[in-house]
Enzyme design. Structure first.
Site, short mmCIF file in Angstrom:
data_model
loop_
_atom_site.label_atom_id
_atom_site.label_comp_id
_atom_site.label_asym_id
_atom_site.label_seq_id
_atom_site.Cartn_x
_atom_site.Cartn_y
_atom_site.Cartn_z
N GLU A 137 4.76 -8.59 -1.26
CA GLU A 137 4.40 -8.12 0.08
C GLU A 137 3.11 -8.83 0.48
OE1 GLU A 137 2.74 -4.11 0.53
OE2 GLU A 137 3.92 -3.87 2.34
N LYS A 146 -8.03 11.94 3.84
CA LYS A 146 -8.96 10.83 3.65
C LYS A 146 -8.43 9.59 4.37
CE LYS A 146 -9.49 7.56 0.57
NZ LYS A 146 -9.98 6.48 1.44
N CYS A 171 3.98 -1.90 7.00
CA CYS A 171 4.75 -1.66 5.76
C CYS A 171 6.19 -2.07 5.93
CB CYS A 171 4.67 -0.19 5.40
SG CYS A 171 5.07 0.89 6.77
P1 NAD Z 1 -4.14 1.03 -0.57
O1 NAD Z 1 -3.11 1.58 -1.47
O2 NAD Z 1 -5.11 0.06 -1.11
O3 NAD Z 1 -5.01 2.19 0.07
C1 NAD Z 1 -4.42 3.28 0.73
C2 NAD Z 1 -5.35 4.47 0.64
O4 NAD Z 1 -5.46 4.88 -0.72
C3 NAD Z 1 -6.76 4.20 1.12
O5 NAD Z 1 -7.21 5.34 1.81
C4 NAD Z 1 -7.54 4.01 -0.18
O6 NAD Z 1 -8.89 4.33 -0.06
C5 NAD Z 1 -6.84 4.98 -1.09
N1 NAD Z 1 -6.92 4.67 -2.52
C6 NAD Z 1 -7.15 3.48 -3.11
N2 NAD Z 1 -7.12 3.61 -4.46
C7 NAD Z 1 -6.82 4.91 -4.71
C8 NAD Z 1 -6.62 5.66 -5.91
N3 NAD Z 1 -6.66 5.10 -7.10
N4 NAD Z 1 -6.32 6.97 -5.80
C9 NAD Z 1 -6.20 7.54 -4.59
N5 NAD Z 1 -6.40 6.90 -3.44
C10 NAD Z 1 -6.70 5.59 -3.49
O7 NAD Z 1 -3.32 0.43 0.66
P2 NAD Z 1 -3.90 -0.29 1.95
O8 NAD Z 1 -4.30 -1.66 1.57
O9 NAD Z 1 -4.89 0.58 2.63
O10 NAD Z 1 -2.60 -0.30 2.87
C11 NAD Z 1 -1.64 -1.26 2.78
C12 NAD Z 1 -0.43 -0.73 2.05
O11 NAD Z 1 0.09 0.46 2.65
C13 NAD Z 1 0.71 -1.72 2.10
O12 NAD Z 1 1.31 -1.85 0.84
C14 NAD Z 1 1.68 -1.07 3.08
O13 NAD Z 1 3.00 -1.50 2.94
C15 NAD Z 1 1.49 0.37 2.83
N6 NAD Z 1 1.94 1.20 3.96
C16 NAD Z 1 3.09 1.93 3.84
C17 NAD Z 1 3.54 2.69 4.90
C18 NAD Z 1 4.81 3.50 4.77
O14 NAD Z 1 5.03 4.37 5.59
N7 NAD Z 1 5.65 3.26 3.79
C19 NAD Z 1 2.84 2.72 6.10
C20 NAD Z 1 1.68 1.95 6.20
C21 NAD Z 1 1.24 1.20 5.12
#
Ligand code: NAD
Length: 788
Positions: free
Chosen positions: A396, A191, A299
Site C-alpha cells: 500500500e 484519539k 484506504c
Molecule cells: P497509523 O496506523 O499509523 O495510525 C492510525 C492511528 O493509530 C493514529 O491515530 C496513530 O496515532 C495511532 N497509533 C499508532 N500506533 C499505535 C499503537 N501502537 N496503538 C494504538 N494506536 C496507535 O495509520 P495512518 O498512517 O494514520 O493512516 C493510514 C492508514 O490508515 C492506511 O493504511 C489506510 O489504508 C488506513 N485507513 C483505513 C481506512 C478504512 O476504513 N479501512 C480508512 C482510512 C485509513
C-alpha cells in the site's frame, strides 16, 4: 490599468469564502495551543507537539500529547457518563445527534477550511465530500438511536469505547466512529491522528455548544503512545480502530483475551478493473477520482489498474493525456485537483517505495509541470511494466501512485484482483452488467463499485476482508458493531469437564479394541499423520474407544481440502438447505445409536442431545435461504446491494461438553452460510463425531465441506489460528487458550469467536438464530449506478 486587465495580468483571486481568515481567527482565539476535552472541560495543554499545514510547512497550533493519566481521566469521565447516557431514550439521544449534524452544517465552511489547512486536501473535497458526509452520518444515526430498541431488541451498548483514527479523513473518520457509538448508547474516548487533531477539537466545541452531557464524548489528542494507552486500558469495553494494518495487528494482539469488542478498518490495495467494453472516458474520469482523490491517501484508493489487454494501449495513452491536466497546488484554491501530502515523512516514504519499484523494473510516468516551491507536494504518477511481485504492486503506497497491469480474460482479472493480502474495495468498469455482476461476488473485498468509484454513504456499510480488517462502519452492520447481546453479562464460567482425563499408562492397553476411528478429510477417512492414537475414556475412567491423535499436518490437509471445496459458497442456498435437512434426517434415523454413544462417553442419557442436534440442523437448514442481504438506496443515483457472504474456510473447535450438540450447534450455521469447515470435536468425547462420517457420506455433503480432525483441542486450535488458509476460527474452551487463539490469529487477521472459559449453553434456542450466523458471514456492498 482597469481591474479586469489587472486580474488577467496577475491571475490572482479575489477574496473567497474558502480563505483561511476564519480558521485562523478560531486558532488565535485558542492561542494556538490546545489541551484535551475530557468530561466536558478543556484541560491545560501539557507536553505538546506542533500540527503543521503541509502545504506551507507553517505551524498551525500546539497539540497536547496525551499521557496514560490523561487517558485514564477520560475513561473515568466516559464511565461516569455511561449510565445516564445509555438510560436516555433513543429519541433523546437521537435529538443530540441531530443537533450535532445541524451544527456541523452550520459551521461547514469553517470545518472544511480548517480540515484543508491541517491535512492538505483540496478544499473542493473537504467542502463537497468530507463535511457533507459528516453531517449525513450524524443525521442517519440520529434515526438509528430512535429505532434501536425495535431493530435490535436484545442488544445493549458495550459501554466505554476507545476510538483511534488516522489522518486522511480526520473529521469523517471521527463521524464514522462517534455517531454509531453514541446512537447505541456508548460513551467514547476518541484519539485523532497526531497530524490532524484540529477538526476533532473544533468538534468538541460543537459537543459543548449543543449541550451534550459531560463525559459522553472525550477527545484525547496524542501520538501512537496515547493510542497504546487507550488500547491497553482495562476500563474500556470496545476498541474501534482505523489505520494501518501493522498497527491493527498490534492492537489485535494487545486486546487478545481481554473480551473487549474490536473492529479494525485497515489498509488496502484495491483493484480498478476495466473491461474492453467499458465506456473508456468515464472509466478514466473514475480512475482519476479513484487514485488521486485526497492525493491517493485513501484506504480504498483504486491503486491497482487492471485493464483488458485489447484496450490497454488506448487506455494508457488517454490516461496520460488526462494526467497532464491535473493541477497540483495550494489546497485552498478551489480549482486544484491535487493538494499537499500529509507530511514530509510520508513524501520520503513514497519516494523510497518508488525507488525500490524502479530498481525492480518499474517504469514511471509523471506529467510535466512544476510543483509549488515549498510544501509537501508530489506529482501524480503512473507505474507500468510491473509484475505482481513488484513492491509497488504489493505494498500500500498511500500516495498519488497508480500501478497498471493488464489481463486477458475475466478469470485472470479476478485472479489478479484477489492476488493481495488486502480486501477493502474494488471497482469494475463494463457496459455489460451481467459481466460486472458476475465478477463482483468473486472479488474478496468489502465494497465493490460498478461503473463508479469512491461512493460512500452512512446507510451503506464499509469495511474489509482479509488483512483490511473486520467489522463494518455505516448501515445496519455498522450499528450492530456497537452493540452486544444483553445476555452476555449473565454468562458464567464453564464447569470443569466431567469426563475423566485420559490416564497415563500403557498405550497398548486399548489394543483389544479392533477399530480406531480415523480422521475425516476431503470426504475420506484418513489415518493420523502422527501414527498415534488417543484413548477415549468415560467419566469413570473406563476406556470406550480410540481416535487418531491429529497434528499440524492433518490440519494442513484438512484446510487444503476445505479450500478446494469453497464452491460450496456458490451452491444455491436452497441446495445447502436440502443437504442440511438430509443430514438431520439421517441423524434422526440413527438416533438410538447416537444416544447410546453419548451415554457411553458421558454417562448421561443422550436421547435429548440427539433430538436437539437434529432440531438445530433443521433450524439452520431453514436459515440457509433466509439470512440474506438488503438493497440500500443511498442519496446518489445508485443502489447498493448488501450481500451476505461466508467467511470462507472456518476452523471450529467444539466445547468439551455435549459431544454431539457442541459440534453440530457450531458447524450448522457455518455450513448454512456457505463456509467449509475444519472441525475439531470435543477432545474428551470425540466418538459422536467420528460416528457421523457415515451420516455425512449418505447426506450428499460434498467432499471437503466438512473435515474432522480429532486430537488435543488446544494444540489443534493453535495450528488453525496460525494457518493463513483459515478465514475464521471459533474456539470453545478455557480463557488461557482463548487468549492464545486470538493472539495467534493476527497473522492474517482471521475473525475469531472464543468462549473465554465461559459457559455458552448451546442447547439454548437463542443460538438457533443470528448470533452465530452473523459471526459466520461478512457483508459485501456492491454499488450499482442507474440512469441512462
Ligand atoms: P497509523 O496506523 O499509523 O495510525 C492510525 C492511528 O493509530 C493514529 O491515530 C496513530 O496515532 C495511532 N497509533 C499508532 N500506533 C499505535 C499503537 N501502537 N496503538 C494504538 N494506536 C496507535 O495509520 P495512518 O498512517 O494514520 O493512516 C493510514 C492508514 O490508515 C492506511 O493504511 C489506510 O489504508 C488506513 N485507513 C483505513 C481506512 C478504512 O476504513 N479501512 C480508512 C482510512 C485509513
Amino acid at each position: 490599468m482597469n481591474k479586469i486587465a489587472q486580474i488577467f495580468k496577475t491571475l490572482d483571486y479575489g477574496p473567497a469564502p474558502e480563505g483561511p481568515e476564519q480558521a485562523n481567527a478560531w486558532l488565535d482565539a485558542h492561542d494556538r495551543k490546545f489541551g484535551h476535552f475530557i468530561d466536558g472541560q478543556w484541560t491545560k495543554p501539557g507536553k505538546t507537539f506542533s500540527s503543521d499545514n503541509p502545504a506551507t510547512g507553517e505551524s498551525l497550533a500546539q497539540i497536547t500529547d496525551g499521557t496514560a493519566e490523561d487517558v485514564d481521566a477520560a475513561v473515568k469521565a466516559a464511565r461516569g457518563a455511561f449510565k445516564g447516557w445509555s438510560a436516555l431514550s433513543g429519541y433523546e439521544r437521537g435529538k443530540y445527534l441531530y443537533a450535532i449534524a445541524r451544527a456541523v452544517q452550520k459551521h461547514s465552511r469553517l470545518f472544511a477550511v480548517l480540515e484543508t489547512m491541517d491535512n492538505g486536501k483540496p478544499i473542493r473535497e473537504s467542502r463537497d465530500i468530507d463535511i457533507p458526509l459528516v453531517a449525513r452520518h450524524f443525521y442517519h444515526h440520529a434515526g438509528w438511536a430512535q429505532h434501536l430498541n425495535r431493530e435490535f431488541p436484545d442488544a445493549v451498548p458495550y459501554g466505554v469505547c476507545g476510538q483511534i483514527i488516522p489522518w486522511n479523513f480526520p473529521l469523517l473518520m471521527l463521524a464514522w466512529k462517534i455517531a454509531p457509538a453514541l446512537a447505541a448508547g456508548n460513551t467514547v474516548i476518541l484519539k485523532p491522528a497526531e497530524f490532524t487533531s484540529l477538526t476533532a477539537l473544533l468538534f468538541a466545541e460543537i459537543c459543548e455548544r449543543v449541550g451534550l452531557p459531560k463525559g459522553v464524548v472525550n477527545i484525547v489528542t496524542g501520538e501512537g503512545g496515547t493510542g497504546q494507552a487507550i488500547t491497553a486500558h482495562a476500563g474500556i469495553d470496545k476498541i474501534a480502530f482505523t489505520g494501518s494494518t501493522d498497527v491493527g495487528k498490534a492492537i489485535r494482539a494487545v486486546t487478545a483475551g481481554t473480551g473487549k469488542g474490536l473492529s479494525l478498518e485497515l489498509g488496502g490495495k484495491s483493484p480498478y478493473i476495466v473491461f474492453e467494453d467499458a465506456d473508456i472516458d468515464s472509466a478514466i474520469e473514475g480512475l482519476i477520482d479513484a487514485i488521486w482523490f485526497n492525493q491517493g491517501q485513501v484506504c480504498c484508493a483504486g491503486s491497482r489498474l487492471l485493464v483488458q489487454e485489447s484496450i490497454e494501449t488506448r487506455f494508457i495513452t488517454k490516461l496520460k493525456k488526462r494526467m497532464e491536466t491535473l493541477r497540483v497546488g495550494d489546497p485552498l484554491d478551489k480549482s486544484i485537483d491535487i493538494g499537499a501530502m500529509i507530511a514530509p515523512i510520508q513524501v520520503e516514504r513514497i519516494k523510497d517505495l518508488m525507488k525500490r519499484g524502479v530498481a525492480e523494473g518499474a517504469e514511471v510516468y509523471e506529467p510535466d509541470g512544476a510543483l509549488p516551491a515549498k510544501g509537501c507536494f508530489l506529482k501524480p504518477a503512473l507505474v507500468t511494466n510491473v509484475s505482481p511481485a513488484n513492491t509497488l504492486v504489493a505494498e500500500e503506497i498511500f500516495g498519488p501512485v497508480l500501478v497498471a497491469m493488464s489481463f486477458r480474460t475475466p478469470e485472470e482479472a479476478v485472479q489478479l484482483a484477489n492476488n493481495t493480502k488486502y480486501g477493502l474495495a474494488a471497482t469494475i468498469w463494463s457496459e455489460n452488467i451481467n459481466l460486472a455482476l458476475d465478477i463482483a461476488p468473486q472479488i474478496k473485498a468489502g465494497v465493490v463499485w460498478i461503473n463508479g468509484t469512491n461512493n460512500f454513504d452512512a446507510a451503506v456499510g464499509f469495511g474489509g476482508y482479509k488483512e483490511s480488517g473486520f467489522g463494518r462502519e455505516g448501515g445496519r452492520e455498522g450499528m450492530s458493531a456497537y452493540l452486544k447481546p444483553a445476555w452476555e453479562k449473565d454468562l458464567r464460567p464453564a464447569p470443569a469437564a466431567k469426563v475423566a482425563e485420559a490416564k497415563a499408562g500403557n498405550p497398548l492397553d486399548a489394543s483389544h479394541l479392533d477399530q480406531t476411528a480415523k480422521m475425516y478429510i476431503g470426504g475420506k477417512q484418513s489415518r493420523p499423520d502422527s501414527g498415534y492414537s488417543r484413548a477415549v475414556l468415560d467419566n469413570s475412567g473406563k476406556l470406550v474407544g480410540e481416535v487418531g491423535d491429529g497434528n499440524r499436518k492433518d490440519i494442513r490437509n484438512a484446510v487444503e481440502a476445505a479450500r478446494a471445496a469453497l464452491g460450496w459458497a456458490s451452491t444455491p442456498a436452497h441446495t445447502r438447505a436440502q443437504i442440511l435437512y438430509f443430514l438431520a434426517e439421517n441423524l434422526d434415523y440413527r438416533r438410538d445409536e447416537f444416544a447410546a454413544r453419548i451415554k457411553a462417553q458421558t454417562g448421561h442419557d443422550g436421547a435429548e442431545e440427539v433430538a436437539l442436534s437434529v432440531e438445530r440442523l433443521f433450524a439452520f437448514a431453514g436459515w440457509a435461504d433466509k439470512y440474506d442481504g438488503a438493497v440500500h438506496n443511498p442519496p446518489l443515483r445508485a443502489v447498493a446491494a448488501a450481500m451476505i457472504e461466508p467467511l470462507g474456510v472456518m476452523g471450529i473447535v467444539a466445547p468439551p461438553s455435549r459431544p454431539l450438540l457442541g459440534s453440530i450447534a457450531l458447524i450448522a450455521p457455518a455450513l448454512a452460510m456457505g463456509n467449509t469447515v475444519v472441525l475439531v470435536p470435543s477432545a474428551q468425547s470425540p466418538l459422536s463425531l467420528t460416528d457421523l462420517y457415515q451420516v455425512i457420506e449418505t447426506s450428499d455433503v460434498p467432499n471437503g465441506v466438512i473435515n474432522i480432525v480429532t486430537g488435543d483441542s488446544v494444540s489443534l486450535a493453535k495450528t488453525l489460528a496460525e494457518h493463513d488458509g483459515v478465514d475464521g476460527l471459533w474456539f470453545a474452551g478455557n480463557a488461557e487458550a482463548s487468549t492464545m487463539v486470538e493472539k495467534a490469529s493476527t497473522s492474517n487477521l482471521k475473525q475469531t469467536w472464543t468462549s473465554r472459559g465461559l459457559y455458552y449453553d448451546l442447547a439454548d434456542r437463542r443460538f438457533e438464530g443470528d448470533y452465530f450466523l452473523g459471526k459466520a458471514t461478512q457483508v459485501k456492498n456492491v454499488w450499482i449506478p442507474y440512469g441512462a
